[in-house]
Design a protein around this motif. Structure first.
Motif, short mmCIF file in Angstrom:
data_model
loop_
_atom_site.label_atom_id
_atom_site.label_comp_id
_atom_site.label_asym_id
_atom_site.label_seq_id
_atom_site.Cartn_x
_atom_site.Cartn_y
_atom_site.Cartn_z
N UNK A 246 104.00 19.00 14.90
CA UNK A 246 103.67 19.98 15.95
C UNK A 246 102.60 20.94 15.43
N UNK A 247 102.73 21.36 14.18
CA UNK A 247 101.72 22.26 13.61
C UNK A 247 100.37 21.56 13.51
N UNK A 248 100.44 20.26 13.16
CA UNK A 248 99.19 19.52 13.02
C UNK A 248 98.44 19.41 14.35
N UNK A 249 99.17 19.57 15.44
CA UNK A 249 98.52 19.53 16.75
C UNK A 249 97.49 20.64 16.90
N UNK A 250 97.63 21.68 16.10
CA UNK A 250 96.71 22.80 16.21
C UNK A 250 95.41 22.58 15.45
N UNK A 251 95.35 21.45 14.72
CA UNK A 251 94.09 21.12 14.07
C UNK A 251 93.14 20.52 15.09
N UNK A 252 91.97 21.10 15.21
CA UNK A 252 91.02 20.57 16.18
C UNK A 252 90.27 19.39 15.58
N UNK A 255 88.77 13.98 20.05
CA UNK A 255 89.89 13.43 20.80
C UNK A 255 90.26 12.02 20.38
N UNK A 256 89.26 11.17 20.22
CA UNK A 256 89.59 9.76 20.06
C UNK A 256 90.27 9.45 18.74
N UNK A 259 94.82 12.03 17.09
CA UNK A 259 96.23 11.74 16.86
C UNK A 259 96.44 10.77 15.72
N UNK A 260 95.48 9.87 15.54
CA UNK A 260 95.62 8.97 14.40
C UNK A 260 95.40 9.72 13.10
N UNK A 263 98.43 11.63 12.11
CA UNK A 263 99.45 10.79 11.47
C UNK A 263 99.10 10.55 10.01
N UNK A 265 97.32 12.57 8.06
CA UNK A 265 97.55 13.82 7.32
C UNK A 265 99.05 14.02 7.09
#
Lengths: 564, 385
Positions: A246-252, A255-256, A259-260, A263, A265
Motif C-alpha cells: 500500500x505504501x509503495x502505491x505512493x511511489x509515482x 502507469x504501464x 504495478x510490476x 512488485x 521493489x
C-alpha cells in the motif's frame, strides 16, 4: 480514513492467517503449503451458510468445524511424510481443492463464486464499512491470538516444538505424534477457516482466485518475515506485508510499468529483510525460563524419577526372546535373547553392524520384530508405539543425541516429563488450573533432574550453547526425566575425554544403584568393564556370548573377532 | 533505493496523518475529475491492463488538450487488481474512493467487478466496464454500465454463424473462468436447439502454455468445427496447436487481437470470429482519428479493449458534462449514473451511436470477421438475438 481502516482490517485478517500458519510450520515444523485451502474453505462455508439464511454465528461455527475436519483429513498423509514430501503433497492438495471448488458449480458457483453474502450487524449497526468491521476483526484477532498463545505456550506447544526439532526424539520422550500432528493441523486449519469467514463477511463475495497458491506463499512470507515460532512476529509480519504494497502505491511511476515495478521493489525489500535478519523481525522466544527462585520445596522432587520401581535387585524386568529383524534380504538381528534386571547395568558390545541399535529399536517400538517376544514384567510390548512403550517404562537415547537443539536445556527436560495433563489440548483449555499447577511442579522437577546431572546452571541456555559433554549429560537428563524404569543408552559416552567420562560414569552407576534397569551400548571397553554387571556380545545379529565383562572379554574366539 | 524508501515513509506519514478528503464536504467543482481504473496491471493477464490503460491515457490527454470539462482537467488514477483477484479490486476501490475522491471507476474482469459492485452501490460510485464479459455482471450494481458485449452474446452470435454455415458437430475449448463458462452455458443450451451436437468440451486455464492434451482430445472427437470460447492470447495458442495437430476444418471464436495473431502465426488463416467491432474506417472519422492517434503514440494499432476504455473515458466525461449542466452537487457517482440513464445515447468510437439498455449493457452490433494473412477482415454484422 476508511482506506486506513480497510488496511487495518486486512492486517487483522492476515494476522489470524499468519498465526494459524505459524502454529503449523513455526511451532510444529509441519511444512504444509496449503493454508489458503483452509482460508478458502472457511470463506466458502461461511458464504454459503450465510446465503442459505443461517444467522450469525452459525456460519462462522460451521466454517471453523469444517476447516478443522478437513485439517484432520490432511493430517493423515502428513503422518507419513515430512519435509519436501509434505510440501509436495500439500501443494497438490492446494491445487486439487481449488479445482474441486472451481468445478463443483452447483455448490460453489464455479468461476462466478458466491455473491450477495450477508454482512454482519450487531445491535442494529451494520458492519458494512471498514471502520465498523474493524472492531469485529480486531476482537476476533485478539481472541485468536490469546488462543494461539495458550496453545503455543502450553506443554502441548512445547511438545509441538519437540516434534519440530526431532520427531523420533519426541516419540522417545513419550510424545504421541499422531495426536500432536492431527490436533495441530485441526487447530491451524480451524483458525485459518475463521479468517476465511471474516473474508466472506467483509467482502460479501467469495471467488476462487482469492485463494491461490500465491496466497499460501504470501501468508508464509508473513510468518517468515515476522519470525518463525513467534506469534507477535506473525502479527508484525502481517502488518508489514499488508502495509508495504500500500505504501509503495505512493511511489509515482509510469502507469504501464508501475504495478510490476512495485512488485519488484516489494520483492527486493523482502529479500533484504531476510538477508539481514534471517530469523525474522522477532526471533523465537526461548520458552520456559528458570528464574532461579523455586527450590525443591516448591514441589520439585526428582527422586521419584531417579529411583526405580522398587523391584528387588536382580529381578528380571525386561525379557526379550528370539528377536528377529529382517530388512528385505538382510537379517540384521536373528534370534537375539536378552534379559535386563533391576539394579543392574547390562552392556551391549559388538562390531559395527552387529545389530545392537536394531535391537534397541525393537525394544523401544521404533521397529517391530519379525519374530520373537518382548515383555516388561510379563506384559508384552509387541505392537506398541514408541510413546506407549515410554509410558510403560522403557525409554532410550540415541547415538546421535537428537536433542531439541533450538529449545532450552530446561525445555528439553520439561518436555520429557511423564503424564503431563497439558499435553492434552482439551485439558489446556478445560482444566487450566490443573495444567498450571502441574506445570509449576514440573518446573521444579525438571530443575531437580538438571541438578542431578549438574546442568542446572545452564537451564536457560539453548542446546546450541552447550559443549559436547554437556549435551551428553542432557541426553541422560532427558532420559531420566521420562521417569522410565528401564533406560537404554545408545553410546552415551563415545567421544568424551577421560575427565568428562569420570563425571558421567558415576551418574549412570547411581541410576542402577537406585534400582533402575540400565542397558548401554558402548564401544569403549574400559567403560563396559567399569560399569556393566552383565555383557552381551553381539555379532551377526545374535548374542555370541553373555557373561560378566571379564568372562566375555577373555573368550578367545570373541577376542579374535573384536578385541584384537 | 534510499529515495524510494524516503518517499514511501513520507507517503506513510501522509497516510497516517489524515485522509480526510473522502469525508469532506464536496466542493461543487473539484480541482480535477479523477477517472479511476482498476485493471490487470500485473500478473498473468497484464497485457489487458497495458492496452486498456493506454486507451484511457490517450482519451484523457485529448480531452484535457481541449480544455477538459469547462476548464477542469481529467486525471487518470490507475489501480491494479493483479489479473482478476477480487480482493485486490476491493482494496483498489477503497483507495480510489478514500484517497482520490473518485466518482467514476473504469473496471475490468468479472471477479473484481463483482466484488466491488456492492461497495460502489453503497458509496454511489459510477462503474464503467469495458472488459468483463460474464453474464453475472448484469445488474451487479445499479451504477454499473458496460460498453462491451457480454461473452454469451458473442458466443451466441458465433453459433448462429456456424449454424448458417450448416455445421452440426461442435467441439469446444472453454476458458476456465466465468467469461468462458458463461459462453459454454449458452452453447450447451442453444446449440442443441439449433440442431447441433457437442462432441467434446475441454477447458483451458488462463495463461496456459501447453494445451496439447485438450487439443488431442478435441481432434479425436472429430468435429465439423471447433469453437474457441477463449480470450486473448489463448486463441492464438489454440489455433497454432489445432493446425499443427492437422485439424483442417473451420475454427470459430469470439476474439482476435494482435496478441492472438502473434501467438498463432500462419495458423490464424481462415479463423472466423464474432467480436465487438473496432476497425477504423473513413466512414467514421472519430474511429480513424482515434486509431491514428493511438498508433502514433504507442506504435501499435489499438485493439477493441483499448477502444472500449478510450470510449469509456469519453462516456464518463460526457456524463459529468451532462450532470454539471443540471447544477447542484453534480459530481457524485449516482448523479452521473442518472445522467446516463436519462439519455442513454452516447457517441461511439466504433462509429455512430451506442445506446445503453435497461440492464446497463450498451447495445452494439456484433461483427463477424475472417482472418487472412494475419489480418482480420470484416465480413458482416451478425445478431445474437
Amino acid at each position: 480514513m476508511e482506506y486506513v481502516m480497510h488496511i487495518l482490517v486486512m492486517v487483522c485478517m492476515y494476522a489470524v492467517l499468519a498465526i494459524s500458519f505459524n502454529l503449523l510450520i513455526g511451532f510444529a515444523g509441519l511444512f504444509a503449503l496449503s493454508q489458503a485451502v483452509f482460508f478458502a474453505i472457511g470463506a466458502y462455508a461461511t458464504g454459503l451458510a450465510a446465503v442459505a439464511g443461517l444467522p450469525f454465528p452459525m456460519p462462522e461455527i460451521l466454517a471453523v468445524l469444517i476447516g478443522g475436519i478437513v485439517g484432520v483429513l490432511i493430517a493423515l498423509p502428513a503422518l507419513r511424510t515430512r519435509g519436501d514430501y509434505l510440501v509436495i503433497v500439500t501443494l497438490a492438495l492446494q491445487i486439487v481443492v481449488l479445482q474441486v471448488i472451481l468445478n463443483w458449480k452447483s455448490l460453489t458457483g464455479g468461476t462466478e463464486g458466491v455473491r450477495g453474502i450477508p454482512g454482519l450487524s450487531f445491535f442494529g449497526v451494520a458492519l458494512s464499512d471498514p471502520s465498523h468491521f474493524l472492531i469485529y476483526a480486531a476482537i476476533v484477532t485478539a481472541l485468536v491470538f490469546v488462543f494461539a498463545w495458550k496453545v503455543g505456550h502450553s506443554p502441548f506447544g512445547r511438545a509441538m516444538k519437540a516434534m519440530r526439532e526431532n520427531e523420533s526424539a519426541a516419540q522417545a520422550v513419550g510424545k504421541n505424534l499422531l495426536y500432536l500432528k492431527v490436533s495441530t493441523f485441526a487447530v491451524s486449519a480451524a483458525l485459518a477457516a475463521l479468517a476465511g469467514s471474516m473474508f466472506a463477511r467483509y467482502y460479501n463475495y467469495v471467488s476462487v482466485d482469492s485463494f491461490s497458491i500465491n496466497e499460501t506463499i504470501y501468508i508464509l512470507a508473513m510468518v517468515i518475515v515476522g519470525g518463525i515460532g513467534n506469534l507477535w512476529g506473525s502479527v508484525i509480519g502481517a502488518a508489514v506485508l499488508v502495509a508495504l504494497p500500500e505504501l509503495l502505491k505512493f511511489l509515482d511511476m509510469p502507469t504501464d510499468i508501475a504495478d510490476q515495478m512495485r512488485l519488484v521493489i516489494y520483492g527486493v525489500i523482502l529479500i533484504l529483510v531476510l538477508r539481514f535478519r534471517p530469523q525474522g523481525i522477532l526471533p523465537e522466544p526461548r520458552g520456559a525460563l528458570h528464574d532461579g527462585e523455586e527450590t525443591a520445596s516448591a514441589g520439585g522432587n526428582a527422586s521419584s524419577l531417579v529411583v526405580g520401581d522398587g523391584s528387588s535387585k536382580g529381578e528380571i524386568v525386561v525379557d526379550a526372546k528370539g528377536l528377529v529383524k529382517r530388512f528385505g534380504g538382510i537379517t540384521a538381528v536373528s534370534g537375539f535373547d536378552i534379559e535386563m534386571r533391576a539394579g543392574q547395568i547390562t552392556g551391549l558390545i559388538g562390531p559395527n553392524g552387529a545389530g545392537k541399535t536394531t535391537a534397541f529399536n525393537m525394544l523401544t517400538g521404533f521397529l517391530q520384530p519379525n519374530e520373537g517376544s518382548i515383555t516388561l514384567r510379563g506384559n508384552s510390548l509387541l505392537g506398541l508405539k514408541p510413546h506407549r512403550i515410554v509410558g510403560a517404562g522403557v525409554a532410550r537415547s540415541f547415538q546421535d543425541l537428537r536433542l531439541f537443539r533450538n529449545m532450552t536445556v530446561l525445555d528439553n527436560v520439561l518436555v520429557s516429563l511423564p503424564d503431563q495433563a497439558g499435553d492434552d489440548l482439551g485439558q489446556v483449555f478445560l482444566r487450566p488450573a490443573k495444567v498450571s499447577r502441574q506445570e509449576h511442579e514440573n518446573l521444579a522437577r525438571a530443575m531437580e533432574v538438571l541438578r542431578f546431572v549438574e546442568l542446572d546452571g545452564k537451564a536457560n541456555e539453548t542446546v546450541n550453547a552447550l559443549s559436547y559433554a554437556e549435551e551428553k549429560l542432557l541426553v541422560i537428563a532427558r532420559l531420566l526425566a521420562t521417569g522410565a524404569e528401564v533406560m537404554l543408552f545408545d553410546e552415551p559416552l563415545s567421544g568424551l575425554d577421560p575427565t568428562t567420562l569420570a563425571e558421567i560414569l558415576p551418574v549412570i552407576r547411581k541410576l542402577a544403584d537406585n534400582g533402575k534397569v540400565v542397558c548401554i551400548i558402548e564401544h569403549n571397553l574400559d567403560v563396559i568393564k567399569e560399569l556393566s554387571d552383565v555383557v552381551y556380545f553381539l555379532d551377526e545379529g545374535r548374542a555370541m556370548a553373555v557373561g560378566t565383562p571379564e568372562q566375555v572379554m577373555t573368550d578367545p574366539e570373541l577376542a579374535a573377532r573384536y578385541f584384537k | 533505493m534510499l529515495t524510494i524508501l524516503k518517499k514511501t515513509a513520507l507517503a506513510g506519514l501522509a497516510l497516517a496523518t489524515g485522509l480526510a478528503s473522502g469525508s469532506a464536504a464536496l466542493a461543487q467543482d473539484p480541482e480535477s475529475y479523477k477517472i479511476g481504473a482498476i485493471l490487470a496491471m500485473s500478473g498473468a493477464a497484464n497485457e489487458y491492463g497495458r492496452v486498456m490503460s493506454q486507451g484511457i491515457n490517450l482519451a484523457i490527454e485529448e480531452i484535457n488538450a481541449k480544455g477538459g470539462i469547462d476548464g477542469i482537467p481529467l486525471e487518470a488514477v490507475i489501480e491494479d487488481h493483479k489479473s482478476g483477484v477480487a480482493k485486490e479490486g476491493v482494496a483498489a476501490l477503497n483507495r480510489l474512493i478514500n484517497l482520490e475522491n473518485t466518482q467514476v471507476v473504469l473496471t475490468s474482469f468479472s471477479g473484481p467487478t463483482l466484488a466491488i459492485a456492492p461497495i460502489a452501490d453503497e458509496k454511489k460510485v459510477l462503474l464503467l466496464n469495458g472488459g468483463g464479459v460474464s453474464a453475472a455482471l448484469v445488474g451487479a450494481s445499479k451504477y454499473l454500465f458496460h460498453n462491451r458485449s457480454l461473452a454469451s452474446d458473442l458466443g451466441l452470435a458465433a453459433l448462429r454463424h456456424a449454424h448458417g454455415l450448416g455445421l452440426k458437430k461442435m467441439s469446444q475449448l472453454v476458458w476456465k473462468n466465468d467469461a468462458g463458462e458463461s459462453i459454454e452455458e449458452v452453447a450447451n443450451k442453444y446449440w442443441g436447439a439449433m440442431g447441433g451436437t457437442i462432441a467434446a468440451t475441454e477447458y483451458v486455464e488462463i495463461g496456459a502454455s501447453n494445451i496439447d492434451t485438450q487439443i488431442a482430445k478435441i481432434r479425436a472427437s472429430n468435429p465439423d468445427f471447433v469453437a474457441l470460447w477463449l480470450f486473448s492470447p489463448e486463441p492464438g495458442l489454440a489455433l497454432k496447436r489445432l493446425r499443427e495437430f492437422r485439424f483442417t476444418k473451420p475454427i470459430i471464436g469470439i476474439e482476435f487481437t494482435p496478441d492472438t495473431q502473434k501467438a498463432a502465426g500462419d495458423a490464424s488463416d481462415g479463423f472466423q470470429y464474432t467480436s465487438d467491432y473496432f476497425t477504423a474506417t473513413e466512414e467514421y472519422p472519430w474511429s480513424k482519428a482515434f486509431s491514428d492517434a493511438y498508433e502514433a503514440k504507442y506504435g501499435e494499432k489499438p485493439d477493441f479493449y483499448a477502444a472500449n476504455y478510450y470510449e469509456n473515458v469519453y462516456v464518463a466525461a460526457e456524463a459529468i458534462r451532462r450532470a454539471k449542466a443540471q447544477g447542484g452537487a453534480y459530481y457524485r457517482g449516482d448523479k452521473l449514473a442518472d445522467a446516463i440513464k436519462a439519455d442513454p445515447q452516447f457517441d461511439s468510437v466504433y462509429g455512430g451511436k451506442m445506446t445503453y439498455q435497461e440492464n446497463g449493457v450498451a447495445k452494439k452490433k456484433v461483427a463477424l470477421f475472417s482472418v487472412k494473412d494475419g489480418q482480420a477482415k470484416f465480413f458482416r454484422y451478425v445478431s445474437a438475438d
